[in-house]
Every structure is written in C-alpha cells, then in structure tokens.
Write a protein that holds these residues in place. Sequence first.
Motif, PDB file in Angstrom:
ATOM      1  N   ILE A 242       2.077   7.915   3.385  1.00 40.05           N
ATOM      2  CA  ILE A 242       1.625   6.715   3.025  1.00 40.05           C
ATOM      3  C   ILE A 242       0.655   6.925   2.129  1.00 40.05           C
ATOM      4  O   ILE A 242      -0.613   5.948   2.058  1.00 40.05           O
ATOM      5  CB  ILE A 242       1.207   6.962   4.506  1.00 40.05           C
ATOM      6  CG1 ILE A 242      -0.172   8.186   4.530  1.00 40.05           C
ATOM      7  CG2 ILE A 242       2.100   6.415   5.868  1.00 40.05           C
ATOM      8  CD1 ILE A 242      -0.836   7.202   6.056  1.00 40.05           C
ATOM      9  N   LYS A 245      -6.007   8.797   2.503  1.00 43.27           N
ATOM     10  CA  LYS A 245      -6.923   7.884   2.908  1.00 43.27           C
ATOM     11  C   LYS A 245      -8.333   7.885   2.406  1.00 43.27           C
ATOM     12  O   LYS A 245      -8.900   6.976   2.144  1.00 43.27           O
ATOM     13  CB  LYS A 245      -7.581   8.235   3.972  1.00 43.27           C
ATOM     14  CG  LYS A 245      -6.259   8.563   5.609  1.00 43.27           C
ATOM     15  CD  LYS A 245      -6.258   7.275   5.277  1.00 43.27           C
ATOM     16  CE  LYS A 245      -7.497   6.315   6.232  1.00 43.27           C
ATOM     17  NZ  LYS A 245      -7.074   5.238   6.683  1.00 43.27           N
ATOM     18  N   ALA A 265      -4.538   4.712   1.197  1.00 46.71           N
ATOM     19  CA  ALA A 265      -3.409   3.771   2.396  1.00 46.71           C
ATOM     20  C   ALA A 265      -4.154   3.077   3.025  1.00 46.71           C
ATOM     21  O   ALA A 265      -5.082   2.589   2.948  1.00 46.71           O
ATOM     22  CB  ALA A 265      -3.629   5.428   2.951  1.00 46.71           C
ATOM     23  N   TRP A 266      -3.344   2.268   4.137  1.00 47.45           N
ATOM     24  CA  TRP A 266      -4.087   1.652   4.622  1.00 47.45           C
ATOM     25  C   TRP A 266      -4.964   1.766   4.976  1.00 47.45           C
ATOM     26  O   TRP A 266      -5.415   3.111   5.948  1.00 47.45           O
ATOM     27  CB  TRP A 266      -3.001   0.540   5.947  1.00 47.45           C
ATOM     28  CG  TRP A 266      -3.280  -0.231   5.996  1.00 47.45           C
ATOM     29  CD1 TRP A 266      -2.957  -1.746   5.174  1.00 47.45           C
ATOM     30  CD2 TRP A 266      -3.796  -0.196   7.559  1.00 47.45           C
ATOM     31  NE1 TRP A 266      -3.051  -2.765   6.547  1.00 47.45           N
ATOM     32  CE2 TRP A 266      -3.811  -1.900   8.554  1.00 47.45           C
ATOM     33  CE3 TRP A 266      -3.716  -0.362   8.706  1.00 47.45           C
ATOM     34  CZ2 TRP A 266      -4.299  -2.312   9.251  1.00 47.45           C
ATOM     35  CZ3 TRP A 266      -4.658  -0.716  10.390  1.00 47.45           C
ATOM     36  CH2 TRP A 266      -4.574  -1.635  10.337  1.00 47.45           C
ATOM     37  N   GLU A 267      -6.155   0.924   4.875  1.00 48.98           N
ATOM     38  CA  GLU A 267      -7.340   1.001   5.265  1.00 48.98           C
ATOM     39  C   GLU A 267      -8.044   2.149   4.504  1.00 48.98           C
ATOM     40  O   GLU A 267      -8.596   2.676   5.613  1.00 48.98           O
ATOM     41  CB  GLU A 267      -7.160   0.863   7.110  1.00 48.98           C
ATOM     42  CG  GLU A 267      -7.448  -0.289   7.331  1.00 48.98           C
ATOM     43  CD  GLU A 267      -7.714  -0.404   8.772  1.00 48.98           C
ATOM     44  OE1 GLU A 267      -8.139   0.477   9.724  1.00 48.98           O
ATOM     45  OE2 GLU A 267      -7.909  -1.236   9.827  1.00 48.98           O
ATOM     46  N   LYS A 291      -3.956  -4.222   2.457  1.00 46.11           N
ATOM     47  CA  LYS A 291      -3.976  -3.489   3.197  1.00 46.11           C
ATOM     48  C   LYS A 291      -5.384  -2.824   3.481  1.00 46.11           C
ATOM     49  O   LYS A 291      -5.500  -1.000   4.115  1.00 46.11           O
ATOM     50  CB  LYS A 291      -3.773  -2.287   1.836  1.00 46.11           C
ATOM     51  CG  LYS A 291      -2.128  -2.336   1.136  1.00 46.11           C
ATOM     52  CD  LYS A 291      -1.913  -1.304  -0.052  1.00 46.11           C
ATOM     53  CE  LYS A 291      -2.101   0.218   0.903  1.00 46.11           C
ATOM     54  NZ  LYS A 291      -1.682   1.025  -0.335  1.00 46.11           N
ATOM     55  N   ARG A 292      -6.268  -4.003   3.745  1.00 47.49           N
ATOM     56  CA  ARG A 292      -7.601  -3.503   4.373  1.00 47.49           C
ATOM     57  C   ARG A 292      -8.395  -2.446   2.922  1.00 47.49           C
ATOM     58  O   ARG A 292      -9.285  -1.743   4.014  1.00 47.49           O
ATOM     59  CB  ARG A 292      -7.582  -3.741   5.238  1.00 47.49           C
ATOM     60  CG  ARG A 292      -6.821  -4.646   6.304  1.00 47.49           C
ATOM     61  CD  ARG A 292      -7.050  -4.665   7.771  1.00 47.49           C
ATOM     62  NE  ARG A 292      -7.747  -4.720   8.786  1.00 47.49           N
ATOM     63  CZ  ARG A 292      -8.434  -3.980  10.005  1.00 47.49           C
ATOM     64  NH1 ARG A 292      -7.141  -4.659  10.326  1.00 47.49           N
ATOM     65  NH2 ARG A 292      -9.491  -4.521  10.199  1.00 47.49           N
ATOM     66  N   VAL A 293      -7.942  -1.986   2.571  1.00 44.18           N
ATOM     67  CA  VAL A 293      -8.754  -0.987   1.373  1.00 44.18           C
ATOM     68  C   VAL A 293      -9.865  -1.329   0.199  1.00 44.18           C
ATOM     69  O   VAL A 293     -10.332  -2.204   0.653  1.00 44.18           O
ATOM     70  CB  VAL A 293      -7.851  -0.853  -0.262  1.00 44.18           C
ATOM     71  CG1 VAL A 293      -8.341   0.500  -0.838  1.00 44.18           C
ATOM     72  CG2 VAL A 293      -6.348   0.256   0.582  1.00 44.18           C
TER      73      VAL A 293
END
Length: 352
Positions: A242, A245, A265-267, A291-293
């Motif tokens: 994924i 982070k 990764a997502w968030e 992806k709310r990155v």
Amino acid sequence: MPSVPSTSRVCQIATKGAPFTIAERATPTPGPGEILLKVEAAAFCRGDAVAKEGKWPIVQYPVIPSHEFVGRAVQLGPNVPDSYKLDARYGVGWCGGFCSTCGACKIGQSMNCETHMVSGISVNGGLGEFVIVRHEATVPIPDSLTSPEAAPLLCAGFTVYTTLVRLQNHTFIKKGDWVAVLGMGGLGHLAVLYAVKKGYNVVALSNGSSKRDLSLSLGAKAYIDTSSPDAAADLVKVAGGIGPKAIINTAPSGAPVEKFLGSVAWEGALVNVADTGATPISVSGTMLLMKRVAVMGDRTGTVAENAENLNAAVDLDVKPIIEKFAFTEEGITEAYNKMMSNTVQFRAVVVL
C-alpha cells in the motif's frame, strides 16, 4: 575550567562569496543575558551556504558560521539565570535567540521570532575558539554525548526528530508503520536512525547502490535505488503493498520527490525537510483528492524541543556518523566543500 585568553581565533566570512578565513580578535566579554562558550565542536550544515553565498538579506557580515556547535561555559553575563552553570556544556542550533514578546513567541513559536536571530547567519555562530551566545538559545548537552557527536544533532538530528514527532502527533504514523526516507546523506542517515529506533519500518531511498549496505546496517528494512524505472512501484510493494504512510525528503533536489508522491499510502504524508531552493515540486491535485495525501514542509522547533531531541537521542542511542576536520582554513574549507558536494561521511564536524 579553561582560562580565558585576552585574544582568540574565529573563522569568519567577510562578505558574500568570500573564503573562510581565521582571524585573531579580542575575546569578547558576555553582556546581559549572554554566555561566553569555549567551543569544542562546530558542524557544517547546508544552511551555512546561506551565509557563505549570501542567499538571504539578513546575513550580517562579517559573520562567524555554524549553527550546530557545542562549547563549555567559561563566563556568564549579567542577568543569566542561576540555572546556567560555569564549566557546563551547552549547544546551539539554528535558533540564535528570541525576544519572548513578539506574536510568534507569545504563542510558543519562538523559532519564528520576528527578530530573526539565526546562528551563523544574522548573529554569529560557533566556528571559533570562544564565542558569545544568548542564554535562551542554549541546550544542555547530556554527559553521554561527546561534543562532536552532539553538534550535528542540534540541527540535522533535531530536524528529522521533530518531523517524526509531529507526524505521530498528527496521527499520520504510528509504531510499526512504514516510513520512507528519501536521500541518504547527513539528514537522511539520521532520519533512518531515529525512525528505526522509534519503532517504524524504514525504507531508505537514494540514487545508485552505494548507500545500500549502510542503510541496511542502520536498520532499514529495505533499500531502493531511486534511479530505477521501477523504484516507485517497488516502494509500494516493499511497504506492505500500500506504500509508506510517510515519505521524508532529505534530498536537496526536489526532482525525485514527484516520482514517489503516488507511492504514499492513503491518508499518508510527504514531508520536505530539505532546502530544495527554487526547484518546484509538482503535485497532482487528483492524487491529493483521491488518496487524501498531505504534502508539507518541516524544520526545527523550539529550544525546549531541542533539549527533548538530545534526551531522546541518548535514550534511543542515536549518534551521527561524523567526519572530523581541523580548525584551520584548509580544514574548514575542506569540511564545507565535502558537505556541499555530498561526499562527507556523513556530517562534517570541525573539532577545536
């Protein structure tokens, strides 16, 4: 306690672009709120290029460079609090002092003080035998750290330490998550050390294969050559399928960052802690949306946070890999040039 001579030597930069020169001067006497330090070690950081090359208008020439230095207190000026002791070791980082009264200081953001007291740039730094420092800018040095070990932790170590702390405080990462460190130089190797010791699974990324063995020896779970066409995809695979982070960019060039934004990764978050200058970093709005990155920058914090950083380094057994240089014009010039060319292993420290 060391005696204080009437004259002593300092390294200075006379004007923009001037060479490093060592000058003899009258040893200064500390004024109100000031401490005279007998310097034991002073390190170079890329921020020193601001003074050397005159990049910012706040540089005050002639200036003594270095904002990573450790010394022993030999004189205390008037109004220095009783908690400061003669013969104790203190360090100074990027912050050369603060006013305590401006808007930034009042909300606990003294590193953004409106007086812009920056060590080695707008106020003198630590590359001299005896230097004056503001008491509020100093950090006590733990006994278990030598002065050459402690000096690079005051800016480089502090930068990556606070980044990891803020990422965790804002719930981007937790222990056991994958964290990628982009760039394996002075900042990068410390980022790997802190992240590994704090319990993260670390992927180190650098150009070529020359840093692979070092990265793995420092505790990284994997190493990726950023020049590989499959590097971004490999990062996702290594980090549990994924992606990490968080990606912490410590490389001075912003170009490689774009290559790995989609691997977060997502968030997750990408944090830039390197001065990439005018190099733009392009970001896909769609990727951020889907992806709310988060994409952000970070740097050092308050003096109190720097004390926490040094104590954490002791608790985690984090020590920088350093290369020592002599306090001569030739030694200082070599230290700076090796730092700027990324050939130093891995922090350049002048020992006095």
